[in-house]
Design a protein around this motif. Sequence first.
Motif, short mmCIF file in Angstrom:
data_model
loop_
_atom_site.label_atom_id
_atom_site.label_comp_id
_atom_site.label_asym_id
_atom_site.label_seq_id
_atom_site.Cartn_x
_atom_site.Cartn_y
_atom_site.Cartn_z
N GLN A 23 0.85 -1.19 0.00
CA GLN A 23 0.00 0.00 0.00
C GLN A 23 0.88 1.24 0.00
OE1 GLN A 23 -2.45 -0.57 3.52
NE2 GLN A 23 -4.07 -1.56 2.31
N TYR A 24 0.34 2.31 -0.59
CA TYR A 24 1.05 3.59 -0.66
C TYR A 24 0.08 4.70 -0.29
CZ TYR A 24 4.71 1.01 -3.07
OH TYR A 24 5.71 0.11 -3.37
N TYR A 33 -3.35 3.90 -1.88
CA TYR A 33 -3.40 3.06 -3.07
C TYR A 33 -2.99 1.66 -2.67
CZ TYR A 33 -2.37 0.81 -7.48
OH TYR A 33 -2.35 -0.09 -8.52
N GLU A 35 -2.19 -2.03 -4.03
CA GLU A 35 -1.86 -2.75 -5.26
C GLU A 35 -2.84 -3.89 -5.52
OE1 GLU A 35 2.99 -2.14 -5.52
OE2 GLU A 35 2.17 -3.92 -4.53
N ARG A 49 1.17 -3.04 -9.83
CA ARG A 49 2.20 -2.62 -8.89
C ARG A 49 2.43 -1.11 -8.99
NH1 ARG A 49 3.00 -6.67 -5.16
NH2 ARG A 49 3.17 -8.69 -6.24
N PHE A 50 2.78 -0.52 -7.86
CA PHE A 50 2.97 0.92 -7.83
C PHE A 50 4.06 1.35 -8.82
CE2 PHE A 50 4.59 4.92 -6.02
CZ PHE A 50 3.41 5.62 -5.88
N GLU A 51 5.10 0.53 -8.95
CA GLU A 51 6.19 0.87 -9.86
C GLU A 51 5.73 0.94 -11.31
OE1 GLU A 51 6.20 -1.45 -7.62
OE2 GLU A 51 7.95 -1.24 -6.29
N ILE A 53 2.82 2.11 -12.36
CA ILE A 53 1.86 3.19 -12.60
C ILE A 53 2.55 4.32 -13.36
CG2 ILE A 53 0.37 4.91 -11.52
CD1 ILE A 53 0.02 3.04 -9.17
N LYS A 66 1.90 10.85 -8.62
CA LYS A 66 2.50 9.65 -8.03
C LYS A 66 3.67 9.99 -7.11
CE LYS A 66 4.93 5.47 -9.60
NZ LYS A 66 5.35 4.70 -10.80
#
Length: 422
Positions: A23-24, A33, A35, A49-51, A53, A66
Amino acid sequence: MNTVPAHITPVAAAVQALAPYRQYICHACGYIYDEATGDADSGLAAGTRFEDIPDDWACPLCGVTKSDFEPYSAPSLDELRARAGGAAPVAVRGGTPGVLIVGGGRAGWQMAEALRALNAALPITLVSACAADVYDKPLLSVAVARQMDLGKLVKETGADAAKRLSVRLLAHTDAVRICPDTRSLRTTRGTLRYDQLVLAHGAQAALPPALPAAHCWRINHLGAYQRLRAALGTEPKDVVIVGAGLIGSELANDLALGGHRITLLDVMAQPLARWPGEQAGAPLLEAWKDLPIRFVGGVQVAGMEKLGDSYRITTACGQKFVADQVIAAAGLMTPPRLAQSAALDWNNGIAVDAATLRTSDERIHALGDCITINGQASRFIEPIARQARAIAAHICGGEPAPYEAKAAVVRVKTTSHPMTLH
């Protein structure tokens, strides 16, 4: 969105695929956010995955990018204690009464967390008229279209949040009257003393004079929303929404995507008329042309009557609309009772100092939807965390963290035509 970027090797991609979802958190508004669930409105499938986005992706609640997110896990009491220098907690009962917070929404819990981050030993009591469950209120505007399970809207129960932060929670308890002379708050579960009081009880949906409270919905918290969804059931219904501002337009869009037939009424000629410079109404109406939404502008509701299991709305110009359910979305107002009981300064809401958020009583602060600064309310998510930090610094006597009011960036969650307004 699940394609692997070219710079990631097959081995690294395999490791990433097996890694637990993370989570972020958004620094600006607190949106998380996840995942595991993604962000469907922005085209991010579950499991993204956040990476992966894109850098120009925007927070779905407040619109920042972001780069304003960082990894998140709910801080434990031990972690907050470590930030405060490892002080041992003290019992809530007995000794100093500590800080009393009124309100179990986002503002109340962020206030508790900001205080706990500065002082792990400070007694904190939170009084809430509801269960004080932690959830993202903006999701109430998109839950039907996303087919969200209502049970999954709650991120953390009030009881769990209280345990995590070592807060004494009095849920389903109404605050009745503030007695500044004795530094006490009368509630429906007895009288509570305080050293410092923080009002975070928010605002309530305004009710136009022609709409009886018993016959229409006002959606400003999770409990009311859950009851509305239960009343709508699983079959399409005819719904009249009075008010085509931010909340009314979002609800109309979401319920229409869920198959309900919507009549949206407003005194202005177009939806979202509060932002005339943005010319937001025309493109929104264009986006709605294939949805079961009928917008009727330039009308004033004059009366409402119950007809068996349905309702009839009559306008001042004589138009009539029949609906299974009626929703009032005509703006927000701060309930004045608590502020009046303490003779607090009032200016379209609880008047507070611009930097410290202190009211006219030196032992009472306020934040969130219930306050105004120089007569201006700011009923948005982004300022709340900064307001909580400012109050916590002032109460705990630490490094000052003066609050600075900023122009809000508003993300309109009409998924048929998402917009960012200024």
